[in-house]
Design an enzyme around this catalytic site. Structure first.
Site, PDB file in Angstrom:
ATOM      1  N   ASP A 174       0.847  -1.181   0.000  1.00 38.89           N
ATOM      2  CA  ASP A 174       0.000   0.000   0.000  1.00 38.89           C
ATOM      3  C   ASP A 174       0.896   1.249   0.000  1.00 38.89           C
ATOM      4  O   ASP A 174       1.341   1.663   1.050  1.00 38.89           O
ATOM      5  CB  ASP A 174      -0.975  -0.006   1.177  1.00 38.89           C
ATOM      6  CG  ASP A 174      -0.327  -0.401   2.507  1.00 38.89           C
ATOM      7  OD1 ASP A 174       0.819  -0.919   2.517  1.00 38.89           O
ATOM      8  OD2 ASP A 174      -0.976  -0.185   3.533  1.00 38.89           O
TER       9      ASP A 174
ATOM     10  N   GLU B 199      12.180   1.187   8.149  1.00 43.87           N
ATOM     11  CA  GLU B 199      11.133   0.383   7.534  1.00 43.87           C
ATOM     12  C   GLU B 199      11.457  -0.010   6.107  1.00 43.87           C
ATOM     13  O   GLU B 199      11.180  -1.128   5.674  1.00 43.87           O
ATOM     14  CB  GLU B 199       9.848   1.213   7.579  1.00 43.87           C
ATOM     15  CG  GLU B 199       8.644   0.591   6.925  1.00 43.87           C
ATOM     16  CD  GLU B 199       7.482   1.567   6.847  1.00 43.87           C
ATOM     17  OE1 GLU B 199       6.345   1.088   6.730  1.00 43.87           O
ATOM     18  OE2 GLU B 199       7.715   2.786   6.894  1.00 43.87           O
TER      19      GLU B 199
END
Length: 535
Positions: free
Chosen positions: A316, A500
């Protein structure tokens, strides 16, 4: 927005007939426990909408994660009374009635002289959260779904577990010999399956419309590597329930109605799966972003469904899901048969076959082995492009392969589904087009979305490295590993952090997506520690 005081999520999930090759049906499990848990958008209606659209907090997730200090009905009544006043201050009202999400103080600071390996080991307690209990008084936990055992969060803005992240975190736990923590996390996921009939995206009520890439069978297999294979028997009912969730509605499909929820019937009579979400409203954790995107669209509900399905994919967002390959507004996720999702479901079917074999139910074992083979054959038929020599998602609505090259093509190698010739061709393209100084880029296009170039992500590096190793492409696998590990260590040396995602091309700070790059970070830590332990 109409205020909804409660909702009932899933009352039952019936297992449909699964295979055209056998009249035998897989054993059904009891219906999941009914649980009524409303998301914050449903609980607070107009108040939630006003807070999000007026951007009281820069990050939409903040209010979605707030804990009400009073029962929602009392807060709503106070809001309706107060908001008509001229001097009404919405921000002050929120501060008075809600507690902001708090990251527990760990007392941990990175030490400049500390090795990356020791830093990763020291981070496990920092990222661990205790088992949840509802607070006394209001009995509220906000949107958090309590878990029965301790768990590990990714880090940064993410104060809850995430489904597919957790598998890659577990790789690091395994490398650290922390098997009890892996067991706790697997037990938590089994609890979620038994409670809701599936594993939500994360343990938040606003995630109850969707799951994430189904890694539960890989988690159970990981646990069984250090314990007896019979551990499968303990989790067999949960594995079965997850499969029921993904296959729900299969028996209702016809050529005229080829798709229902997450299962799709293709023209050849085979069944594959797609990402989906049971809701068609803005995501509470990205409310203002979704509403803004839907402006000037003719069908916002369909757009919201595609956006939510993209969130279920874990990618996403990415050009994988865009009709024009460039713009999020053209997203049409539910039209695709994703290659990675179906490879994961092959593993689930294989694991069910192993579990039933251990149980002594040979009929069920044979059936699931047949289903795994059928799905593998269908992946090769619909997702392999002989002309381009690569695996692609399949657009079942347009009845043609997708155009976007992505690292999802590594999944058939990871699951040993590809032929040796296909694996060799994929490896050549990965080496020529995807391999960059910092590792593998996620796609070959720059859209500003975080799951596109130039960003690289730990889970995809791992899947590609292991997939190439499965087909003896050791030199390329080692080069990817070297580039990725070197970049992780470079950033750690410069900042004292694991993050991340990484810009693998310019090796600058990764950007893109709906929020800033986060540090912590569960799956980066897990994959890096596992790779470092190989040396």
């Amino acid at each position: 927005m109409k205020h909804i005081t409660h909702f009932l999520f899933i009352s039952s999930l019936a297992l449909t007939s699964l295979s055209p090759v056998s009249a035998q049906k897989p054993a059904t499990q009891s219906a999941p426990e009914k649980q009524s848990l409303a998301g914050p958008d449903q609980q607070f209606g107009k108040l939630f909408e006003d807070v999000q659209l007026k951007a009281i907090f820069p990050d939409s997730k903040t209010f979605a994660d707030c804990t009400p200090k009073l029962a929602p009905a009392r807060i709503l009544a106070a809001y309706e009374k107060a908001r008509v006043r001229r001097d009404f201050d919405l921000k002050a009202f929120v501060a008075e009635n809600f507690a902001l999400p708090v990251t527990p103080a760990s007392g941990y600071t990175s030490k400049a002289s500390q090795s990356a390996r020791q830093h990763l080991i020291d981070l496990w307690p920092v990222l661990t959260r205790p088992a949840d209990t509802r607070s006394k008084g209001t009995g509220q936990m906000g949107s958090l779904i309590p878990l029965t055992k301790p768990y590990i969060v990714p880090g940064g803005r993410f104060g809850e577990i995430y489904y597919w992240d957790s598998y890659f975190t577990m790789l690091g736990l395994q490398a650290s010999n922390r098997m009890p923590q892996i067991r706790n996390m697997v037990d938590n996921f089994a609890y979620l399956i038994n409670t809701f009939g599936f594993i939500p995206n994360g343990n938040r009520t606003y995630f109850l419309g969707r799951s994430q890439p189904p890694f539960f069978s890989l988690m159970v297999n990981l646990l069984s590597e250090k314990q007896e294979r019979e551990v499968l028997l303990q989790y067999l009912p949960s594995l079965q329930k997850e499969y029921n969730f993904w296959m729900d509605g299969k028996a209702t499909l016809t050529p005229q109605k080829p798709a229902y929820r997450r299962v799709v019937q293709l023209a050849s009579g085979v069944y594959l799966n797609r990402y989906y979400d049971d809701k068609d409203t803005p995501r509470p954790e990205s409310y203002k972003e979704d509403v803004r995107l839907a402006r000037n669209t003719n069908d916002p509900k369909t757009l919201y469904r595609h956006i939510r399905a993209g969130a279920e994919s874990g990618w996403d967002f990415s050009s994988r899901w865009f009709r024009d390959g460039k713009n999020l507004r053209t997203i049409h996720t539910t039209d695709f048969i994703p290659v990675d999702l179906n490879c994961l479901l092959v593993n689930l079917e294989r694991t069910l076959a192993d579990g039933y074999r251990l149980k002594g139910d040979q009929a069920q074992a044979t059936l699931y082995q047949q289903l795994a083979q059928q799905r593998s054959d269908a992946i090769l038929r619909y997702c392999w492009n002989a002309k381009r020599q690569f695996f692609f998602d399949y657009d079942f609505v347009a009845q043609q392969p997708a155009a976007v090259y992505s690292l999802a093509a590594a999944f058939p190698l990871f699951m040993n589904i590809a032929t040796p010739e296909q694996a060799k061709a994929v490896g050549q393209i990965l080496k020529k087009d995807f391999l960059k100084p910092g590792g593998l880029t996620t796609t070959l296009v720059r859209t500003g979305e975080q799951w596109d170039s130039p960003n690289g992500w730990a889970p995809l590096q791992w899947m590609a490295i292991q997939g190439l190793r499965n087909y003896k492409q050791t030199e390329l696998a080692n080069q990817i590993k070297l580039n990725w590990v070197t970049e992780n260590l470079r950033v750690y040396k410069a900042s004292g952090k694991m993050v991340e995602k990484y810009d693998v091309i310019s090796t600058a700070s990764a950007k893109g997506g709906e929020y800033p790059n986060q540090d912590g970070f569960g799956w980066t830590n897990g994959v890096l520690l596992r790779l470092l332990n190989e040396e």
